[in-house]
Design an enzyme around this catalytic site. Structure first.
Site, short mmCIF file in Angstrom:
data_model
loop_
_atom_site.label_atom_id
_atom_site.label_comp_id
_atom_site.label_asym_id
_atom_site.label_seq_id
_atom_site.Cartn_x
_atom_site.Cartn_y
_atom_site.Cartn_z
N SER A 210 0.84 -1.19 0.00
CA SER A 210 0.00 0.00 0.00
C SER A 210 0.88 1.24 0.00
O SER A 210 1.97 1.24 0.57
CB SER A 210 -0.91 -0.01 1.23
OG SER A 210 -1.84 1.05 1.18
N ASP A 211 0.39 2.30 -0.65
CA ASP A 211 1.11 3.57 -0.65
C ASP A 211 0.09 4.69 -0.79
O ASP A 211 -1.01 4.48 -1.31
CB ASP A 211 2.11 3.64 -1.80
CG ASP A 211 3.07 4.80 -1.63
OD1 ASP A 211 3.96 4.70 -0.75
OD2 ASP A 211 2.91 5.80 -2.33
N GLN A 212 0.48 5.87 -0.32
CA GLN A 212 -0.46 6.99 -0.31
C GLN A 212 0.23 8.28 -0.71
O GLN A 212 1.40 8.52 -0.36
CB GLN A 212 -1.02 7.14 1.10
CG GLN A 212 -2.11 8.18 1.25
CD GLN A 212 -2.66 8.17 2.66
OE1 GLN A 212 -2.03 8.67 3.56
NE2 GLN A 212 -3.82 7.57 2.83
#
Length: 193
Positions: free
Chosen positions: A69-71
């Protein structure tokens, strides 16, 4: 069922994944998060979520389902990643004061046995209150959010900096969109619940 691995060292992502009641382990993806020249923010988040999952897969000795996951935070034409330092966190919070910010969270489920990566993206709109410099300094003294896009952790004291949240999954803002993840897990044959 293949073992489930979370490609993250974030205690918040770990806590969110634990809500699903599935056994899993965690590994640091140790992944380069540098944007590519001209890369759109949403493309960056999706690419990095997959890159993190693949980086962990490369270190495993047996097949697994790996969650990456990355944001990124986007305000106008500006992209805000992890500030890394106090001065950059202050600058980010000053720039975001009174603004609406789109946080885009990319998630990937990578099946290392079949070499198939499936990604999804989830947006959350966050409106920051107008912040005085003294509030920014007090916040960062108590919660140095140098490793969070936008320099605020809504799962902690950062919620005090916000006026409004709008999105399809409140977990996405914390960094792991559980609704999208459950969809990916069910598609991979994992019963949730």
């Amino acid at each position: 069922m293949l073992p489930l691995v979370l490609a993250s060292t974030s205690p918040f992502r770990k806590e969110l994944l634990a809500k699903l009641g599935l056994p899993f382990s965690t590994l640091d993806p140790a992944c380069d998060e540098t944007p590519l020249p001209g890369e759109a923010p949403r493309v960056l988040a999706l690419r990095l979520s997959e890159a993190k999952a693949r980086a962990v897969a490369a270190r495993l000795s047996s097949p697994a389902l790996i969650i990456g996951s990355d944001q990124v935070a986007i305000c106008g034409e500006e992209v805000y990643g992890k500030p890394g330092t106090h001065d950059r966190a202050v600058a980010q919070l000053r720039a975001l004061s009174g603004q609406s910010v789109d946080f885009f969270t990319g998630i990937c489920l990578f099946d290392s046995q079949s070499n198939v990566a499936t990604t999804r993206g989830v947006s959350t709109r966050v409106t920051f209150r107008a912040l005085a410099d003294a509030e920014i300094e007090r916040y960062l003294a108590r919660e140095p959010a140098y490793d969070s896009a936008g320099a605020a952790k809504c799962e902690g004291l950062g919620i005090t900096l916000l006026a409004r949240l709008e999105g399809e999954d409140p977990n996405a803002l914390i960094g792991l969109p559980l609704i999208a993840l459950c969809e990916l897990l069910r598609a991979a044959g994992i019963a949730v619940p």
